[in-house]
Design a protein around this motif. Sequence first.
Motif, short mmCIF file in Angstrom:
data_model
loop_
_atom_site.label_atom_id
_atom_site.label_comp_id
_atom_site.label_asym_id
_atom_site.label_seq_id
_atom_site.Cartn_x
_atom_site.Cartn_y
_atom_site.Cartn_z
N VAL A 1 0.84 -1.18 0.00
CA VAL A 1 0.00 0.00 0.00
C VAL A 1 0.88 1.24 0.00
CG1 VAL A 1 -1.97 -1.12 1.10
CG2 VAL A 1 -0.24 -0.05 2.52
N CYS A 2 0.44 2.26 -0.73
CA CYS A 2 1.20 3.49 -0.85
C CYS A 2 0.31 4.68 -0.50
CB CYS A 2 1.74 3.65 -2.27
SG CYS A 2 2.81 2.31 -2.80
N LEU A 3 0.93 5.70 0.09
CA LEU A 3 0.19 6.92 0.37
C LEU A 3 -0.20 7.60 -0.93
CD1 LEU A 3 2.14 8.63 3.30
CD2 LEU A 3 -0.26 7.93 3.30
N ILE A 4 -1.43 8.03 -1.01
CA ILE A 4 -1.90 8.73 -2.21
C ILE A 4 -1.16 10.06 -2.34
CG2 ILE A 4 -3.89 9.87 -3.26
CD1 ILE A 4 -5.61 7.60 -2.00
N SER A 5 -0.93 10.76 -1.22
CA SER A 5 -0.27 12.07 -1.24
C SER A 5 1.24 11.98 -1.44
CB SER A 5 -0.57 12.82 0.05
OG SER A 5 -0.07 12.10 1.16
N ALA A 6 1.82 10.79 -1.21
CA ALA A 6 3.26 10.58 -1.38
C ALA A 6 3.47 9.17 -1.94
CB ALA A 6 3.99 10.75 -0.05
N PRO A 7 3.28 8.99 -3.23
CA PRO A 7 3.29 7.66 -3.84
C PRO A 7 4.56 6.84 -3.62
CG PRO A 7 2.49 9.29 -5.39
CD PRO A 7 2.99 10.03 -4.20
N ASP A 8 5.66 7.49 -3.25
CA ASP A 8 6.89 6.75 -2.98
C ASP A 8 6.94 6.20 -1.55
OD1 ASP A 8 7.80 7.17 -5.55
OD2 ASP A 8 8.92 8.98 -5.02
N THR A 9 5.97 6.57 -0.73
CA THR A 9 5.88 6.07 0.65
C THR A 9 4.95 4.88 0.67
OG1 THR A 9 6.24 8.30 1.50
CG2 THR A 9 5.30 6.68 3.03
N CYS A 10 5.55 3.69 0.78
CA CYS A 10 4.77 2.44 0.71
C CYS A 10 5.14 1.53 1.88
CB CYS A 10 5.07 1.72 -0.60
SG CYS A 10 4.67 2.69 -2.07
N LYS A 11 4.25 0.60 2.17
CA LYS A 11 4.50 -0.41 3.20
C LYS A 11 3.72 -1.67 2.85
CE LYS A 11 0.80 1.09 6.31
NZ LYS A 11 0.44 1.39 7.68
N GLU A 12 4.17 -2.77 3.42
CA GLU A 12 3.46 -4.04 3.23
C GLU A 12 2.45 -4.24 4.33
OE1 GLU A 12 6.59 -6.98 0.95
OE2 GLU A 12 5.94 -7.48 2.95
N GLU A 13 1.32 -4.79 3.95
CA GLU A 13 0.31 -5.25 4.90
C GLU A 13 0.11 -6.73 4.65
OE1 GLU A 13 -1.37 -3.63 7.38
OE2 GLU A 13 -0.13 -1.87 7.01
N ARG A 14 -0.19 -7.48 5.69
CA ARG A 14 -0.37 -8.93 5.57
C ARG A 14 -1.65 -9.36 6.26
NH1 ARG A 14 4.81 -11.25 4.47
NH2 ARG A 14 6.32 -9.57 4.28
N PHE A 15 -2.29 -10.32 5.65
CA PHE A 15 -3.53 -10.85 6.21
C PHE A 15 -3.51 -12.36 6.03
CE2 PHE A 15 -7.93 -12.28 5.56
CZ PHE A 15 -8.46 -11.90 6.77
N SER A 16 -3.55 -13.09 7.12
CA SER A 16 -3.62 -14.55 7.06
C SER A 16 -5.07 -14.96 7.17
CB SER A 16 -2.81 -15.17 8.20
OG SER A 16 -1.46 -14.88 8.04
N PHE A 17 -5.48 -15.86 6.31
CA PHE A 17 -6.84 -16.34 6.35
C PHE A 17 -7.03 -17.26 7.55
CE2 PHE A 17 -6.27 -14.96 2.02
CZ PHE A 17 -7.46 -14.29 1.77
#
Length: 69
Positions: free
Chosen positions: A7-23
């Motif tokens: 996921v990336c910030l809309i206002s700063a597209p170079d600022t991203c991070k991973e999110e994880r979801f285990s089922f």
Amino acid sequence: MALVFLVCLISAPDTCKEERFSFAFEPVSDLGCMMGAQPRMAEWTNTHPGWRVARWKCVPAELEEIHTI
């Protein structure tokens, strides 16, 4: 199976991070993960305004820690 999305910030597209979801229910097939991914990412996006999902993938839960997007 785990869903990993970048996921990336809309206002700063170079600022991203991973999110994880285990089922919670196992086993989940690749198809099951892909089908479950859209609602999960939509829910996450709705609760995190200002962020957008740039990429996503499904990985086996046992490999989740070693795979990155």
